[in-house]
Design an enzyme around this catalytic site. Sequence first.
Site, mmCIF file in Angstrom:
data_model
loop_
_atom_site.group_PDB
_atom_site.id
_atom_site.type_symbol
_atom_site.label_atom_id
_atom_site.label_comp_id
_atom_site.label_asym_id
_atom_site.label_seq_id
_atom_site.Cartn_x
_atom_site.Cartn_y
_atom_site.Cartn_z
ATOM 1 C CE LYS A 12 -3.997 -1.574 2.817
ATOM 2 N NZ LYS A 12 -4.730 -1.115 3.904
ATOM 3 C CG ASP A 69 -10.288 -1.641 6.089
ATOM 4 O OD1 ASP A 69 -9.158 -2.151 6.809
ATOM 5 O OD2 ASP A 69 -11.374 -2.197 6.048
ATOM 6 C CB SER A 70 -8.336 -1.652 0.653
ATOM 7 O OG SER A 70 -7.106 -2.267 1.081
ATOM 8 C CG PHE A 152 -0.477 -5.685 -2.716
ATOM 9 C CD1 PHE A 152 -0.682 -4.589 -3.573
ATOM 10 C CD2 PHE A 152 -1.308 -6.135 -1.736
ATOM 11 C CE1 PHE A 152 -1.492 -3.703 -3.203
ATOM 12 C CE2 PHE A 152 -2.145 -4.843 -1.266
ATOM 13 C CZ PHE A 152 -2.322 -3.676 -2.063
ATOM 14 C CE1 TYR A 154 -7.659 -12.887 -0.937
ATOM 15 C CE2 TYR A 154 -7.326 -10.749 -0.180
ATOM 16 C CZ TYR A 154 -7.565 -12.021 -0.022
ATOM 17 O OH TYR A 154 -7.989 -12.525 1.346
HETATM 18 P P1 ITT Z 1 -3.287 -1.797 7.366
HETATM 19 O O1 ITT Z 1 -4.479 -2.122 7.871
HETATM 20 O O2 ITT Z 1 -1.873 -1.532 8.081
HETATM 21 O O3 ITT Z 1 -3.304 -0.523 6.279
HETATM 22 P P2 ITT Z 1 -3.590 -4.304 5.917
HETATM 23 O O4 ITT Z 1 -2.852 -5.067 4.847
HETATM 24 O O5 ITT Z 1 -4.044 -4.990 7.058
HETATM 25 O O6 ITT Z 1 -2.528 -3.087 6.250
HETATM 26 P P3 ITT Z 1 -6.276 -3.955 5.333
HETATM 27 O O7 ITT Z 1 -6.741 -4.480 6.733
HETATM 28 O O8 ITT Z 1 -7.087 -2.761 4.747
HETATM 29 O O9 ITT Z 1 -4.763 -3.692 5.528
HETATM 30 O O10 ITT Z 1 -6.370 -5.305 4.330
HETATM 31 C C1 ITT Z 1 -6.015 -5.119 2.913
HETATM 32 C C2 ITT Z 1 -6.163 -6.447 2.264
HETATM 33 O O11 ITT Z 1 -6.965 -6.565 1.352
HETATM 34 C C3 ITT Z 1 -4.704 -6.584 1.752
HETATM 35 O O12 ITT Z 1 -3.743 -7.057 2.856
HETATM 36 C C4 ITT Z 1 -5.254 -7.612 0.826
HETATM 37 O O13 ITT Z 1 -5.196 -8.911 1.111
HETATM 38 C C5 ITT Z 1 -6.399 -6.983 0.447
HETATM 39 N N1 ITT Z 1 -6.268 -6.001 -0.742
HETATM 40 C C6 ITT Z 1 -6.326 -4.656 -0.660
HETATM 41 N N2 ITT Z 1 -6.021 -3.988 -1.659
HETATM 42 C C7 ITT Z 1 -5.598 -4.701 -2.585
HETATM 43 C C8 ITT Z 1 -5.006 -4.576 -4.100
HETATM 44 O O14 ITT Z 1 -4.766 -3.358 -4.413
HETATM 45 N N3 ITT Z 1 -4.843 -5.676 -4.485
HETATM 46 C C9 ITT Z 1 -4.794 -6.908 -4.135
HETATM 47 N N4 ITT Z 1 -5.311 -7.063 -2.756
HETATM 48 C C10 ITT Z 1 -5.639 -6.135 -2.070
#
Ligand code: ITT
Length: 198
Positions: A12, A69-70, A152, A154
């Site tokens: 990210k 959050d994504s 990265f 998915y």
């Molecule tokens: P932070 O909370 O510290 O930001 P995190 O990785 O735990 O880091 P999230 O809780 O928002 O973040 O989870 C996001 C997950 O969603 C991420 O780890 C991937 O599995 C998926 N994801 C989000 N954006 C993506 C993308 O652009 N391409 C592929 N998978 C994605």
Amino acid sequence: MRLLVATTNRDKVREIRSLLEASPVDLVALSDLPPVSEPEETGETFEDNARLKARYYAAHSGMLTVAEDSGLVIDALDGEPGVRSARFLRPDASYPERFAAIFERLAARADRPRTARFVCALAVIDGQDIAFETTGTVEGVIAQAPAGTGGFGYDPIFYYPPYNATLAEVEEHEKLAVAHRGQAFRALAKWISALART
Ligand code: ITT
């Protein structure tokens, strides 16, 4: 203007740095600050979790803070993995394991469409207040098999019909041009530019 980019996810950080490259802000990463434990993501929506993370790190740092959050929302799986995307199956599960579990669950629901979307909810917290919020989404289809080595998470199973490819098969700038995080952080860049002009 300094802005803390409050994410522990290095992929990210890379995308966000690229998306805010031309913005008149000095980006600060969590790795530039003394370490703090991560907040528990207890929200039921992406928006709730984005606010919760931004509030938590703003309180710790005293800085203007953006968090997002994504995740991946798959219609045939009733929205799973959704807000649990980072923890789906187990927090330490590999992505190939997660892809296999998704394919298996989709095979059990072969009558349902394979439509899906990536969602990115972004929140900026100034003190206690929400200074800016936006949500970006990109619509796609779960591929029949993983493809590509870029991106990265998915991305290898997220087929984006206009590119006739998964988001792991295209260049990073092509992903950022259409995907959820690109949309959200371009909206943030506009907000920053408007602020910088006042
Ligand atoms: P932070 O909370 O510290 O930001 P995190 O990785 O735990 O880091 P999230 O809780 O928002 O973040 O989870 C996001 C997950 O969603 C991420 O780890 C991937 O599995 C998926 N994801 C989000 N954006 C993506 C993308 O652009 N391409 C592929 N998978 C994605």
